[in-house]
Every structure is written in structure tokens, then in C-alpha cells.
Write an enzyme that holds these catalytic residues in place. Sequence first.
Site, PDB file in Angstrom:
ATOM      1  CG  ASP A 123      -2.306   1.130   1.135  1.00  0.00           C
ATOM      2  OD1 ASP A 123      -2.444   1.238  -0.216  1.00  0.00           O
ATOM      3  OD2 ASP A 123      -2.955   1.265   2.120  1.00  0.00           O
TER       4      ASP A 123
ATOM      5  CD1 TRP B 238       7.344   6.716  -1.994  1.00  0.00           C
ATOM      6  CD2 TRP B 238       7.048   6.862  -4.631  1.00  0.00           C
ATOM      7  NE1 TRP B 238       8.556   6.394  -3.245  1.00  0.00           N
ATOM      8  CE2 TRP B 238       8.720   6.537  -4.515  1.00  0.00           C
ATOM      9  CE3 TRP B 238       6.595   6.881  -5.859  1.00  0.00           C
ATOM     10  CZ2 TRP B 238       9.839   7.516  -5.665  1.00  0.00           C
ATOM     11  CZ3 TRP B 238       7.590   6.914  -6.703  1.00  0.00           C
ATOM     12  CH2 TRP B 238       9.341   7.233  -6.775  1.00  0.00           C
TER      13      TRP B 238
ATOM     14  CG  HIS C 259      -0.049   2.113  -9.659  1.00  0.00           C
ATOM     15  ND1 HIS C 259      -0.070   2.011  -7.937  1.00  0.00           N
ATOM     16  CD2 HIS C 259      -1.212   2.248  -9.902  1.00  0.00           C
ATOM     17  CE1 HIS C 259      -1.454   2.025  -7.466  1.00  0.00           C
ATOM     18  NE2 HIS C 259      -2.318   3.130  -8.719  1.00  0.00           N
TER      19      HIS C 259
ATOM     20  CG  LEU D   5       9.336 -17.644  -3.630  1.00  0.00           C
ATOM     21  CD1 LEU D   5       9.111 -17.750  -2.737  1.00  0.00           C
ATOM     22  CD2 LEU D   5       9.538 -15.909  -3.935  1.00  0.00           C
TER      23      LEU D   5
END
Length: 236
Positions: free
Chosen positions: A13, A18, A30, A124
Site C-alpha cells: 500500500d 508516494w 505503481h 518459491l
Amino acid sequence: MGRLPRHVGIIMDGNGRWANLRGLPRVEGHRRGAERTKDIIEASLELGIDVLTLYAFSVENWQRPDEEVSTLMELLKVYLSKELFSLLNKGIRFRVIGDRSRLPQEVKEIICEAEKYTEKGDRLTLVTALSYGGRDEIVRALKNIISSGYKPEEVTEQLIDSNLDTSGLPPVDLIIRTSGEMRLSNFLLWQGAYAELYFTETLWPDFSKEEFFYAIQDFQRRERRFGAIMPASLKV
Ligand code: FPP
């Protein structure tokens, strides 16, 4: 190194704030946010975390202005096509959770391709929550169960679990949310029943590998009892 969370979820978030703070368009936030995910994926590989789930786009995010929605979709497409080879090389399995039916056709296709190509990745599992909402996921799971003809007495937690988008994944141990907001916003509601929560004021595009490691250390200091009382020798 102490005990690691097997599954970490992140609510990324603060991209908009920013960008605003720098006089930039929200979409620039983004873009920076998407870059930031690379460091955190790298850090997860270094630590040996099994599953990393990133909340990239919620069901509620469809209400944002068309321009922002299409930039986010475009970012995802570009990110996936650019990073696919690197995911594959690093042994990362890519997976998407959420309601795909609402996604643009091109995004659906690239997701399918990425999931297929990376399905053997065993270092992962990188889960992207896209057009995702925890309540929506539970509703879709229940619809599946009902349409499969299960009787009420056959409904168990395991059955619901195996009908969720996250089927087969371990429950989330640690949920991190950036930007100072302290809520779950419909993220992994079922899977996070016993998750530890870590909130930070840092805006997502500034969230560093170091802070990620710090969040993991913070997790390692928590005493997890899962509703029980545990003798000190059994602490997890
Ligand atoms: C929340 O910030 C962030 C989002 C809604 C999108 C998150 C998406 C990315 C980081 C990029 C795509 C991800 C991948 C995996 C390539 P906000 O816009 O709500 O910020 P604000 O609260 O400051 O307005």
C-alpha cells in the site's frame, strides 16, 4: 536464523501517496511499486521462504478510474512478459489467486502461460492476488462446493480450504502492510486466521529488503499459540 514463516503475504500500500508526495502521477507510484517487488522476491529466495503472496489488485480496485486500472493491468502484463524467463531460471512458481473472469483477455492469457511455464518451480511460489477479495474467494468456494452436491454434514474446514484459490498452499504466517494503514482490506481472510501482522509507515515504493528482513525478525520474536497455551519448550 530463527524459525522462518513459510508463507508471507504483503499488502503493498501507499503507491499513490508516494507519487503525490513527489508531484508525480499515481501510476508512477505503481511503476516504482512493481520494481520494488523484485527486491522482495529476491529477499524471499535468499531466506528460503516457501510462499510469497502479493496483493496487487483487489476486487474493490475495479472502482478506480479507468486510466489507473488499465495502467495496472498493463504493468502486470509487461512485468510478467519481461520477468517470465527470470522467474523460470530462479525456480519460482508463479500463481494467481482471484476472480480471473473479470480480467482482460490478454492478461488472462499471459497469466496462464506464466503459470504453465513455471509450474515446476520449487524454490518459491510467488502468488499474485489479482482481482482478489477474501470474501469473494470464500463465496466462489462455497458455490463450487454446493454445485458439486456436497451435503451439509460433509462440509469441513478442509473441504472449504481445498476449494479456495489458495488450495494446496500453507496458511499465511505473516501479513505485512505498508503505508501506516492497519487493516486487512479483504486480504487472505480465511488463510490468515492465525497470521501475525506487521504494519509499517513506510510507503510500498520505499519498502526495502532490509525492512523486509526486519519484519521477519519481528515475526521470529512473536509467540504463536494458535489459541492454545503452550509450555515454553514448545514455542513456535
Ligand atoms: C496500493 O497503493 C497499491 C495498489 C492498488 C497496486 C499494487 C500494485 C503494484 C505494486 C504493481 C503491480 C504488481 C506486480 C506484482 C507487478 P494505493 O494506490 O492504494 O496507494 P495510496 O493508498 O497511497 O493511494
